[in-house]
Design a protein around this motif. Structure first.
Motif, PDB file in Angstrom:
ATOM      1  N   ILE A 152      -0.359   0.753  10.424  1.00 20.21           N
ATOM      2  CA  ILE A 152       0.893   1.152  11.078  1.00 20.21           C
ATOM      3  C   ILE A 152       2.078   0.967  10.144  1.00 20.21           C
ATOM      4  CG2 ILE A 152       2.518   0.524  12.915  1.00 20.21           C
ATOM      5  CD1 ILE A 152       0.116  -0.077  14.688  1.00 20.21           C
ATOM      6  N   PHE A 153       2.168  -0.204   9.521  1.00 21.20           N
ATOM      7  CA  PHE A 153       3.299  -0.472   8.632  1.00 21.20           C
ATOM      8  C   PHE A 153       3.261   0.435   7.402  1.00 21.20           C
ATOM      9  CE2 PHE A 153       3.360  -4.678  10.829  1.00 21.20           C
ATOM     10  CZ  PHE A 153       4.652  -4.563  11.329  1.00 21.20           C
ATOM     11  N   ARG A 154       2.080   0.681   6.875  1.00 21.64           N
ATOM     12  CA  ARG A 154       1.976   1.582   5.718  1.00 21.64           C
ATOM     13  C   ARG A 154       2.536   2.947   6.059  1.00 21.64           C
ATOM     14  NH1 ARG A 154      -1.426   5.693   4.294  1.00 21.64           N
ATOM     15  NH2 ARG A 154      -1.683   6.066   2.037  1.00 21.64           N
ATOM     16  N   GLN A 155       2.161   3.488   7.225  1.00 20.87           N
ATOM     17  CA  GLN A 155       2.638   4.821   7.590  1.00 20.87           C
ATOM     18  C   GLN A 155       4.154   4.837   7.775  1.00 20.87           C
ATOM     19  OE1 GLN A 155      -0.553   5.908   6.586  1.00 20.87           O
ATOM     20  NE2 GLN A 155       0.495   7.604   7.599  1.00 20.87           N
ATOM     21  N   TYR A 156       4.715   3.770   8.332  1.00 13.16           N
ATOM     22  CA  TYR A 156       6.169   3.708   8.499  1.00 13.16           C
ATOM     23  C   TYR A 156       6.871   3.609   7.144  1.00 13.16           C
ATOM     24  CZ  TYR A 156       7.016   3.526  13.520  1.00 13.16           C
ATOM     25  OH  TYR A 156       7.167   3.849  14.835  1.00 13.16           O
ATOM     26  N   PHE A 157       6.347   2.775   6.257  1.00 18.78           N
ATOM     27  CA  PHE A 157       6.977   2.619   4.944  1.00 18.78           C
ATOM     28  C   PHE A 157       6.904   3.912   4.136  1.00 18.78           C
ATOM     29  CE2 PHE A 157       6.161  -2.135   5.327  1.00 18.78           C
ATOM     30  CZ  PHE A 157       7.510  -2.432   5.502  1.00 18.78           C
ATOM     31  N   LEU A 158       5.862   4.703   4.364  1.00 21.65           N
ATOM     32  CA  LEU A 158       5.752   5.982   3.662  1.00 21.65           C
ATOM     33  C   LEU A 158       6.857   6.951   4.067  1.00 21.65           C
ATOM     34  CD1 LEU A 158       1.891   6.654   3.657  1.00 21.65           C
ATOM     35  CD2 LEU A 158       3.341   6.153   1.684  1.00 21.65           C
ATOM     36  N   GLN A 159       7.421   6.755   5.253  1.00 19.80           N
ATOM     37  CA  GLN A 159       8.491   7.633   5.726  1.00 19.80           C
ATOM     38  C   GLN A 159       9.851   7.278   5.132  1.00 19.80           C
ATOM     39  OE1 GLN A 159       8.480   8.387  10.053  1.00 19.80           O
ATOM     40  NE2 GLN A 159       6.567   7.238  10.124  1.00 19.80           N
ATOM     41  N   VAL A 160       9.982   6.077   4.598  1.00 21.66           N
ATOM     42  CA  VAL A 160      11.265   5.676   4.014  1.00 21.66           C
ATOM     43  C   VAL A 160      11.449   6.412   2.691  1.00 21.66           C
ATOM     44  CG1 VAL A 160      12.634   3.746   3.162  1.00 21.66           C
ATOM     45  CG2 VAL A 160      11.077   3.406   5.088  1.00 21.66           C
ATOM     46  N   PRO A 161      12.571   7.115   2.511  1.00 22.15           N
ATOM     47  CA  PRO A 161      12.792   7.840   1.242  1.00 22.15           C
ATOM     48  C   PRO A 161      12.735   6.915   0.034  1.00 22.15           C
ATOM     49  CG  PRO A 161      14.400   8.503   2.907  1.00 22.15           C
ATOM     50  CD  PRO A 161      13.668   7.330   3.471  1.00 22.15           C
ATOM     51  N   LYS A 162      12.044   7.335  -1.001  1.00 27.56           N
ATOM     52  CA  LYS A 162      11.906   6.520  -2.210  1.00 27.56           C
ATOM     53  C   LYS A 162      13.248   6.256  -2.890  1.00 27.56           C
ATOM     54  CE  LYS A 162       7.216   8.178  -3.180  1.00 27.56           C
ATOM     55  NZ  LYS A 162       6.331   8.899  -4.142  1.00 27.56           N
ATOM     56  N   LEU A 220       0.814  -1.219   0.000  1.00 28.53           N
ATOM     57  CA  LEU A 220       0.000   0.000   0.000  1.00 28.53           C
ATOM     58  C   LEU A 220       0.848   1.270   0.000  1.00 28.53           C
ATOM     59  CD1 LEU A 220      -2.759  -1.040   2.566  1.00 28.53           C
ATOM     60  CD2 LEU A 220      -3.077  -0.649   0.122  1.00 28.53           C
ATOM     61  N   ALA A 221       2.065   1.189   0.531  1.00 28.74           N
ATOM     62  CA  ALA A 221       2.889   2.386   0.651  1.00 28.74           C
ATOM     63  C   ALA A 221       3.871   2.558  -0.491  1.00 28.74           C
ATOM     64  CB  ALA A 221       3.658   2.351   1.984  1.00 28.74           C
ATOM     65  N   VAL A 222       4.418   1.468  -1.018  1.00 21.28           N
ATOM     66  CA  VAL A 222       5.549   1.555  -1.955  1.00 21.28           C
ATOM     67  C   VAL A 222       5.150   1.211  -3.387  1.00 21.28           C
ATOM     68  CG1 VAL A 222       7.875   0.698  -2.449  1.00 21.28           C
ATOM     69  CG2 VAL A 222       7.139   1.018  -0.075  1.00 21.28           C
ATOM     70  N   LEU A 223       4.374   0.156  -3.557  1.00 19.13           N
ATOM     71  CA  LEU A 223       4.041  -0.299  -4.907  1.00 19.13           C
ATOM     72  C   LEU A 223       2.935   0.559  -5.521  1.00 19.13           C
ATOM     73  CD1 LEU A 223       4.071  -4.170  -4.340  1.00 19.13           C
ATOM     74  CD2 LEU A 223       5.965  -2.650  -4.959  1.00 19.13           C
ATOM     75  N   ARG A 224       2.937   0.633  -6.821  1.00 13.75           N
ATOM     76  CA  ARG A 224       1.908   1.393  -7.550  1.00 13.75           C
ATOM     77  C   ARG A 224       1.009   0.407  -8.291  1.00 13.75           C
ATOM     78  NH1 ARG A 224       3.570   4.436  -4.542  1.00 13.75           N
ATOM     79  NH2 ARG A 224       4.573   6.481  -4.857  1.00 13.75           N
ATOM     80  N   TRP A 225      -0.266   0.366  -7.929  1.00 13.61           N
ATOM     81  CA  TRP A 225      -1.191  -0.556  -8.572  1.00 13.61           C
ATOM     82  C   TRP A 225      -2.610  -0.001  -8.464  1.00 13.61           C
ATOM     83  CZ3 TRP A 225      -4.354  -2.780  -4.668  1.00 13.61           C
ATOM     84  CH2 TRP A 225      -3.828  -2.680  -3.364  1.00 13.61           C
ATOM     85  N   ARG A 226      -3.432  -0.403  -9.405  1.00 14.87           N
ATOM     86  CA  ARG A 226      -4.804   0.089  -9.475  1.00 14.87           C
ATOM     87  C   ARG A 226      -5.612  -0.434  -8.288  1.00 14.87           C
ATOM     88  NH1 ARG A 226      -7.831  -0.679 -15.061  1.00 14.87           N
ATOM     89  NH2 ARG A 226      -6.091   0.708 -15.621  1.00 14.87           N
ATOM     90  N   ASP A 244      15.484   7.265  12.981  1.00 12.84           N
ATOM     91  CA  ASP A 244      15.752   8.397  12.099  1.00 12.84           C
ATOM     92  C   ASP A 244      15.899   7.867  10.689  1.00 12.84           C
ATOM     93  OD1 ASP A 244      16.361  10.779  11.012  1.00 12.84           O
ATOM     94  OD2 ASP A 244      18.354  10.983  11.924  1.00 12.84           O
ATOM     95  N   ILE A 245      14.769   7.619  10.049  1.00 14.61           N
ATOM     96  CA  ILE A 245      14.767   6.969   8.742  1.00 14.61           C
ATOM     97  C   ILE A 245      15.508   7.804   7.704  1.00 14.61           C
ATOM     98  CG2 ILE A 245      13.258   6.221   6.850  1.00 14.61           C
ATOM     99  CD1 ILE A 245      11.242   5.392   8.923  1.00 14.61           C
ATOM    100  N   GLY A 246      15.346   9.104   7.801  1.00  8.26           N
ATOM    101  CA  GLY A 246      15.967   9.959   6.810  1.00  8.26           C
ATOM    102  C   GLY A 246      17.485   9.937   6.846  1.00  8.26           C
TER     103      GLY A 246
END
Length: 279
Positions: free
Chosen positions: A155-165, A95-101, A272-274
């Motif tokens: 929870i995991f989606r929000q954390y993965f969204l913080q990881v720089p692409k 949900l956070a990283v992959l792009r799909w319809r 400190d993911i960044g």
């Protein structure tokens, strides 16, 4: 300076009073479990040392077998945590990283599940698991309804969204597949999410009563929370000190959860993911 010192003293005083008020029920439960002659009044919080004994633990163990109850609770809770982490990580990453319809619609469904009470699903789940799957009186039958936790997915989606692409892109350029990216790049950076999801998930199944009580009739398979409830309703009057025996069982049920929180509370911080990406 004196005003600042006074404010700090007042703050610590208020916090200390709050901590004592929070801890007092746990202290009272432990003390009550050790009393030979229970005193349910406030004075019972300060018992005579001569009135302290471990017989209440022996009495309740003779009737419900605390060890078997703890093992069943551990199997039930461990299975739920395993499913929560595995499917939560996979779904959160997707949900956070992959792009799909349909990604946004799927996330909306995960949010919607949060507002549906489990009690509304209990009867159809019981029919499905007990009658159609034949999993009544099994550990798997207890675990399945809780195996996927939508809160953990969020929870995991929000954390993965913080990881720089950029970190994902760099791994893909090096030839890593998605599972390799997830395992080697994403997971090490979201360890706080793993611990947070595991500890928050632990509390639910460890204290769960209604579903295990509904799906299991064999006392040898029931978690400790169900065994204690059966003890209270059926055989508590047969003990010389029912109140002491009940509080002894409650202490045994509470100790693992309190211990885990004390041991892992320092991990309830964000990484400190960044810092993994240089500017």
């Amino acid at each position: 300076m004196k005003r600042a010192l006074g404010s700090k003293v007042a703050l610590y005083l208020v916090l200390s009073i709050g901590a004592l008020a929070f801890l007092f029920p746990f202290y009272y439960m432990i003390v009550a479990s050790l009393q030979a002659d229970s005193d349910p009044s406030l004075a019972g919080a300060f018992p005579n040392p001569a009135n302290l004994t471990g017989e209440n633990y022996v009495a309740i163990n003779d009737r419900i077998n605390l060890g078997v109850g703890l093992i069943n609770s551990g199997i039930f809770t461990g299975g739920v945590i395993l499913g929560t982490l595995v499917f939560g990580v996979l779904a959160g990453y997707a949900l956070a990283v992959l792009r799909w319809r349909g990604r946004g619609f799927t996330f909306a469904l995960a949010l919607l599940v949060q507002v549906v009470p489990f009690q509304l699903l209990m009867i159809p789940l019981y029919v499905l698991i007990a009658r159609d799957y034949g999993l009544a009186d099994t550990h798997l039958g207890m675990i399945l309804p809780f195996f996927i936790n939508s809160a953990a997915v969020i929870i995991f989606r929000q954390y993965f969204l913080q990881v720089p692409k950029e970190m994902f892109d760099a791994a893909r350029i090096d030839g890593a597949g998605e599972f390799r990216v997830l395992w080697s790049v994403a997971l090490p950076l979201v360890r706080p999410a793993l611990l947070t999801a595991a500890l928050l998930t632990f509390i639910g199944p460890w204290n769960e009563f209604l579903w295990p009580f509904l799906i299991t009739k064999d006392a040898a398979l029931q978690p400790l929370a169900v065994s204690l409830a059966n003890f209270i309703s059926n055989v508590a009057a047969s003990t010389s000190n029912p109140f002491g025996a009940m509080t002894a069982g409650a202490v045994v049920l509470a100790v693992p959860a309190v211990t885990l929180f004390i041991v892992f509370q320092r991990y309830f911080t964000s990484n400190d993911i960044g810092s993994g990406v240089k500017g």
